[in-house]
Design a protein around this motif. Sequence first.
Motif: not given
Lengths: 116, 115
Positions: A34-38, A85-105
């Motif tokens: 994912l890409w985010y703009k801040k 003009s902003a700060v742009y962050f890229c992020a990657a998801t971990s594989p689906l965790l046991m508790d059905s959540s994803y973590k963004l790094i």
Amino acid sequence: DQQVKQNSPSLSVQEGRISILNCDYTNSMFDYFLWYKKYPAEGPTFLISISSIKDKNEDGRFTVFLNKSAKHLSLHIVPSQPGDSAVYFCAATSPLLMDSSYKLIFGSGTRLLVRP
Amino acid sequence: SQTIHQWPATLVQPVGSPLSLECTVEGTSNPNLYWYRQAAGRGLQLLFYSVGIGQISSEVPQNLSASRPQDRQFILSSKKLLLSDSGFYLCAWSGYRSLSSYEQYFGPGTRLTVT
């Protein structure tokens, strides 16, 4: 251990030209990017994403490219506008965790300045 | 549509004082909730996440804690603040077990300055 890296802390481009923001990752298990703009003093806003089964996703002026063999993704903005003009962050998801959540790094961000 | 609120927007607290930051989400049920911190000039660091009421996972050992007393409420707390706790705190939500649950949506953030 930085699993997602944005090696360029800043980028300056002329209005109307293309902006290319780069991101590298180390974990081949990441399956969504994912890409985010801040803006300053605001929360990041979701911009565009891409699944690991694709190599390109386009949304208006924004296109994200994924090169899995190189573990590299990039965000292209064409044409660039001063409002981009902003700060742009890229992020990657971990594989689906046991508790059905994803973590963004997240990467550390790239500050884009679009000059009028 | 879904909205996420955080308060306060800014906070200045002395070292050793307690902290309570609140986040609420509207327009969705059973969301996954997250607390992040952005230190000056740095990326976003995940602090806690929660997949349900009373369920908290901690990512980074520190003097902060989180609680989820209601489905759409997430609280970040500290008993005694340190100078290193200064930063920009962001709450985020994502759908639970939905096709887009990897997409997280952020609140406006709280700027915390510990003096």
